[in-house]
Design a protein around this motif. Structure first.
Motif, mmCIF file in Angstrom:
data_model
loop_
_atom_site.group_PDB
_atom_site.id
_atom_site.type_symbol
_atom_site.label_atom_id
_atom_site.label_comp_id
_atom_site.label_asym_id
_atom_site.label_seq_id
_atom_site.Cartn_x
_atom_site.Cartn_y
_atom_site.Cartn_z
ATOM 1 N N PRO A 190 -2.357 0.541 -13.960
ATOM 2 C CA PRO A 190 -1.624 0.409 -12.688
ATOM 3 C C PRO A 190 -0.108 0.463 -12.868
ATOM 4 O O PRO A 190 0.595 1.034 -12.018
ATOM 5 N N ALA B 127 2.355 3.078 -10.990
ATOM 6 C CA ALA B 127 3.398 2.600 -10.082
ATOM 7 C C ALA B 127 4.802 2.898 -10.593
ATOM 8 O O ALA B 127 5.668 3.327 -9.818
ATOM 9 N N ASP C 161 5.404 6.814 -9.782
ATOM 10 C CA ASP C 161 5.828 6.501 -8.407
ATOM 11 C C ASP C 161 4.671 6.520 -7.410
ATOM 12 O O ASP C 161 4.799 7.010 -6.280
ATOM 13 N N MET D 277 -2.546 4.067 -5.173
ATOM 14 C CA MET D 277 -3.085 2.981 -5.993
ATOM 15 C C MET D 277 -4.508 2.642 -5.553
ATOM 16 O O MET D 277 -5.385 2.377 -6.377
#
Length: 417
Positions: A39, A43, A47, A53
């Protein structure tokens, strides 16, 4: 003076199971790295937004819905299911290795993460449906609860210690390089499973017993398993809605920071560890069935403290207490139900029953998450936390009219399937 070894007797006397346990312990700690690193990669490096997600999480879960029944039937017909575990571990290691390689060459993309998540999730289903077959081949029936406690204890310990270690590794090495350690943990698991030789039950052959629907049909005809599945599905439906909103509620309504919330969740890991340690003794004292009925209350009931914490002087303390006892209840359920299914499901049906369980238990979770979000939009966040916490308690109602409260010891394997 004689110094006694702290190693549990089962691990000392049963080397094949000890090898299996070591491999799973290594892999569980490695998994904590991926749970944090992937993750973060999506992120921070790529981006990814909220929708992306969510898609990444869905990609990892989708194989349980798409393939569990079919892979269960396939695994039940295989002559050597231990090889499936080894292949699944090696395959997941190779998939993870593609991420740091792509990152080093500057070609890492969200598309690759989706593919890796889906493929690794598919191999995870293969591992899960074959797992019980190998587990029961390594242990005598009287050791099912103890063996399950040891394996689930490793899982709880990985949550307690693994999260903090994973955070340090990701910070020190960067997320892509840290993933190398999880890949190595899968290879370590494969090595130890290979050493854990055991005589497996004969594969299923011919007739109705090898049909895709046989696992679901067995569940529907077996009162103990049918009731426990309905109870688990109800609990998971509401629990997922609760936890999908916990971070938002804790930060917005309770004013908790990331550190306080992380500490509360870590305390839940200590509760899980304690639950793994006490399940065997609790089952011996009150009976396995009553221990499971108790756990279906102990797991969701403490979560009522979370919506009740709003406006109190120490909301973080109440959340920590809720997480501790919830973790304990979850682990009693995992150990007890795992032992019950190991004892009750016939050898030739194990993979298909596991597949049916994966389909239901993972199928209700995205439904619960979406429903929780929609309910929060309609009636507010705190009200939804009350509804989901109370709703999860309804799972125990499926057990009360079943034979579960009268179950004292592990039952014999069912023969009418």
């Amino acid at each position: 003076m004689i110094v006694r070894s702290p190693m549990p007797r089962l691990l000392k006397k049963n080397r094949p199971f000890r090898d299996f346990w070591v491999g799973q312990t290594v892999s569980l700690f490695g998994d904590q790295v991926s749970l944090l690193a992937i993750p973060l990669l999506a992120a921070l490096e790529l981006d990814a937004g909220a929708a992306q997600m969510g898609l990444l999480t869905a990609a990892a879960l989708a194989p349980n819905l798409l393939f569990a029944i079919h892979l269960g039937a396939w695994a039940d017909r295989r002559p050597r299911r231990r090889e499936l575990l080894i292949a699944a571990d090696v395959g997941r290691a190779l998939l993870l290795l593609t991420i740091p390689l792509a990152w080093l060459f500057g070609v890492l993309s969200l598309g690759q993460l989706y593919v890796v998540a889906f493929a690794a999730g598919s191999l995870g289903v293969v591992f899960s449906v074959a797992y019980d077959i190998v587990f029961v081949a390594l242990l005598d029936r009287r050791h099912y609860i103890e063996g399950s406690s040891l394996l689930n204890g490793s899982r709880a310990a990985s949550v307690v210690a693994g999260n903090s270690v994973a955070g340090l590794l990701v910070q020190a090495l960067t997320a892509p390089i840290a993933l190398l350690l999880d890949a190595l943990s899968y290879l370590g698991s494969a090595l130890y499973i290979r050493r854990a030789g055991a005589v497996e039950a004969s594969p299923a052959r011919g007739g109705e017993s090898v049909s895709l629907a046989a696992g679901a049909r067995f569940i529907s005809r077996t009162p103990l398993i049918r009731a426990s599945l309905l109870a688990s599905a109800t609990l998971n439906l509401f629990n997922t809605g609760f936890y999908a909103l916990l971070v938002l509620y804790a930060t917005q309504n309770l004013g908790m920071g990331a550190g306080a919330l992380g500490l509360a969740l870590a305390i839940g890991g200590f509760g899980s560890l304690l639950g793994a340690l006490v399940t065997r003794r609790l089952s011996s004292r009150v009976g396995l069935g009553r221990a499971l009925v108790f756990a279906f209350v102990l797991c969701p009931a403490p979560l009522l403290l979370v919506p009740a914490a709003a406006g109190t002087p120490m909301p973080a303390a109440l959340v920590a207490v809720a997480e501790f006892f919830n973790g304990m209840g979850v682990m009693v359920l995992d150990v007890g139900l795992g032992s019950l299914y190991a004892a009750l499901v016939p050898d030739q049906m194990r993979a298909r029953v596991s597949g049916a369980f994966l389909l239901v238990n993972y199928g209700v979770r995205p439904i619960g998450a979406v429903a929780g979000g929609l309910l929060a939009m309609a009636v507010g966040l705190r009200t939804t936390m009350w509804v989901t916490a109370i709703g999860a308690l309804a799972g125990v109602l499926w057990l009360l009219p079943s034979p579960m409260p009268r179950l004292r010891d592990l039952p014999r394997a069912a023969v009418d399937y």
